[in-house]
Design an enzyme around this catalytic site. Sequence first.
Site, short mmCIF file in Angstrom:
data_model
loop_
_atom_site.label_atom_id
_atom_site.label_comp_id
_atom_site.label_asym_id
_atom_site.label_seq_id
_atom_site.Cartn_x
_atom_site.Cartn_y
_atom_site.Cartn_z
N GLU A 224 0.82 -1.21 0.00
CA GLU A 224 0.00 0.00 0.00
C GLU A 224 0.85 1.26 0.00
O GLU A 224 0.54 2.24 -0.68
CB GLU A 224 -0.95 0.00 1.21
CG GLU A 224 -1.96 -1.12 1.24
CD GLU A 224 -3.03 -1.01 0.16
OE1 GLU A 224 -3.79 -1.97 -0.01
OE2 GLU A 224 -3.10 0.04 -0.52
N ARG A 228 0.51 3.71 -3.34
CA ARG A 228 -0.17 4.99 -3.08
C ARG A 228 0.84 6.12 -2.88
O ARG A 228 0.77 7.15 -3.56
CB ARG A 228 -1.08 4.88 -1.86
CG ARG A 228 -2.14 3.79 -2.01
CD ARG A 228 -3.24 3.95 -0.98
NE ARG A 228 -3.97 2.69 -0.77
CZ ARG A 228 -5.20 2.61 -0.31
NH1 ARG A 228 -5.86 3.70 0.00
NH2 ARG A 228 -5.78 1.44 -0.12
N ASP A 354 -4.23 -10.37 -8.33
CA ASP A 354 -4.55 -9.46 -9.43
C ASP A 354 -3.41 -8.66 -10.03
O ASP A 354 -3.02 -8.86 -11.19
CB ASP A 354 -5.68 -8.51 -9.00
CG ASP A 354 -5.46 -7.86 -7.63
OD1 ASP A 354 -4.35 -7.99 -7.08
OD2 ASP A 354 -6.39 -7.21 -7.13
N GLU A 488 -12.39 -0.81 -10.33
CA GLU A 488 -11.90 -1.76 -11.33
C GLU A 488 -12.80 -1.89 -12.56
O GLU A 488 -12.30 -2.04 -13.69
CB GLU A 488 -11.70 -3.14 -10.68
CG GLU A 488 -10.52 -3.23 -9.74
CD GLU A 488 -10.79 -2.58 -8.39
OE1 GLU A 488 -9.80 -2.27 -7.67
OE2 GLU A 488 -11.98 -2.38 -8.03
N THR A 574 -1.06 0.42 -10.36
CA THR A 574 -2.32 -0.21 -9.96
C THR A 574 -3.18 0.71 -9.10
O THR A 574 -4.32 0.38 -8.79
CB THR A 574 -2.05 -1.54 -9.23
OG1 THR A 574 -3.24 -2.33 -9.23
CG2 THR A 574 -1.57 -1.30 -7.81
#
Length: 595
Positions: A224, A228, A354, A488, A574
């Site tokens: 994360e 981010r 994913d 998504e 992502t």
Amino acid sequence: MVFRKLPGVSASGMGLRLSQKFVFLLFLSGLVTLCFGALFFLPDSVRLKRIFLSKTEVQAVTVGSDNDVREHPKRPGKEQEHLRGMTPAKGDSKQKTTSADHHGASSDAFSFKKFQKCLLKATLGTDGGRPADPQTNERREKVKEMMKFAWDNYKRYAWGKNELRPLTKNGHIGNMFGGLRGASIIDSLDTLYIMGLMDEYNDAKEWVQTSLDLNSNGEASLFEVNIRYVGGLLSAYYLTGEELFKSKAVELGEKLLPAFSTPTGIPRGVINLGSWSWGWASAGSSILAEFGTLHLEFVHLTELSNNPIYKEKVMNIRKLLNKIEKPHGLYPNFLSPVSGNWVQHHVSIGGLGDSFYEYLIKSYLMSDKKDEDAKKMYYTAMEAIEANLVQKSPGGLTYMAEWRGGILDHKMGHLACFSGGMIGIGADDGAPEKRQHYLDLAAEITHTCHESYTRSTTKLGPEAFRFDSGAEATATRLSDRYYILRPEVIESYMYMWRLTHDPKYRDWGWEAVEALEQHCRVESGFSGIRDVYTMTVSHDNMQQSFFLSETLKYLYLLFSDDDLLPFEDWVFNTEAHPLPIVRKSYHFFLSSFPL
């Protein structure tokens, strides 16, 4: 002229006639000319230059790597004029050395101006991507208004916290980011910038400059923090040229390196950013989607710092994955960072797996299609996925099932809906005979995910939906019925629009905007909902940072012209942070024109 006294000659005899002086000076000047001519006019000699040039200049002249090329790249037809309100990049100065310098980092600085010369198109398009069609432009302006509304309420009630709780009008910190704060600020930087919300962007930049503390204690998710914070800072730098964002990204990147100190080099998932006693929150397995979703950012950390260690760390992950056996060619979701073996055979294109696959094809695209290893891994994985996971429902819907030790679980998560866009952007570079097949598969999966939205009461999709017991694209368990502002499905709409320009994708995106406005917009922001199958909605009181970074950005791009963040120059991490394609031509500029 004064001459040194020669032995055996009287001082009175030292005077030279004018003709002798002339001959002597002529000889001396010829000797000097010969020496300097040899130095500067004969073929290049690094040894001679080292005598006269400073250490820094020598490094700039002699820089060489596998990425160097020997011919000028094509340049865009006109100078980029897209940097809204950009303060000139301060200095393009040499990056400060770090404790990782002993790994072979070069002191050559990254030049933002030279990087811009290697972009094929203006980053923000000819008119900020504004569409000519009035209806589409009106929809785009609506998305921009949603972003401003979400941002203004975050600033009013949760400034400096990680996320906004819009019902209780306060901030949320959470435990994903350790002691880091301001996740919504970092996640929003590029969205605000590309939307032209410059006052809001400048407020965010000022907070980064004055309040972003990277030395906070607390256990944080490596994944994360990377997607981010590192991704958001990198993107903000590449869009604006502000040195502040580059220095913060590299500083934070260095703090992530100890996560790789395991017997295999596979990083553990949780680190403490504020302590050098790097304790781990869990001695368990590393997750495929977490250690497989570092490549894009770490390659760019190497680009900006000229320190190869970041790229070396993620390439080591590749090497290990290529060595170990994969059941039926599939990548299970859990790997031991100690033994380097799979822990259990659970395979998913949704959560836990994913973005590993996403980063394979995007690594290839970001390398200017030079990373053949990533390409091979991606298409080999796609063959295994098609053979084992892709299913067709009795009603004709194509979906991605999950695989548990050879047994299929006919469930597809909302997170797996990114795969429509992923397969779409990878279609052109597959085997020629499969290109149309991949594009069709991408469209089918995107259609299935749209069905998960249209079959709910709110027209928003559940966290997971199933294809068994007569149900299709519907959540059958109460625990799967929530929607937390996820991006998504909209992400795949955006990619499929750009690839096909089929108007249905914009229509589907607008349906999502209307549903968000009706069911998720509250007095002080946007909130997720607990059950997409009831009109009496119950809100979860959380405005996720990825709503500002991804959901609204993808919607804005969906209703913009393709020249806004053109795919020829940019890939999205992502978390939807745009990162530029790394071209060898940039390295030519860097080595040919010393700073």
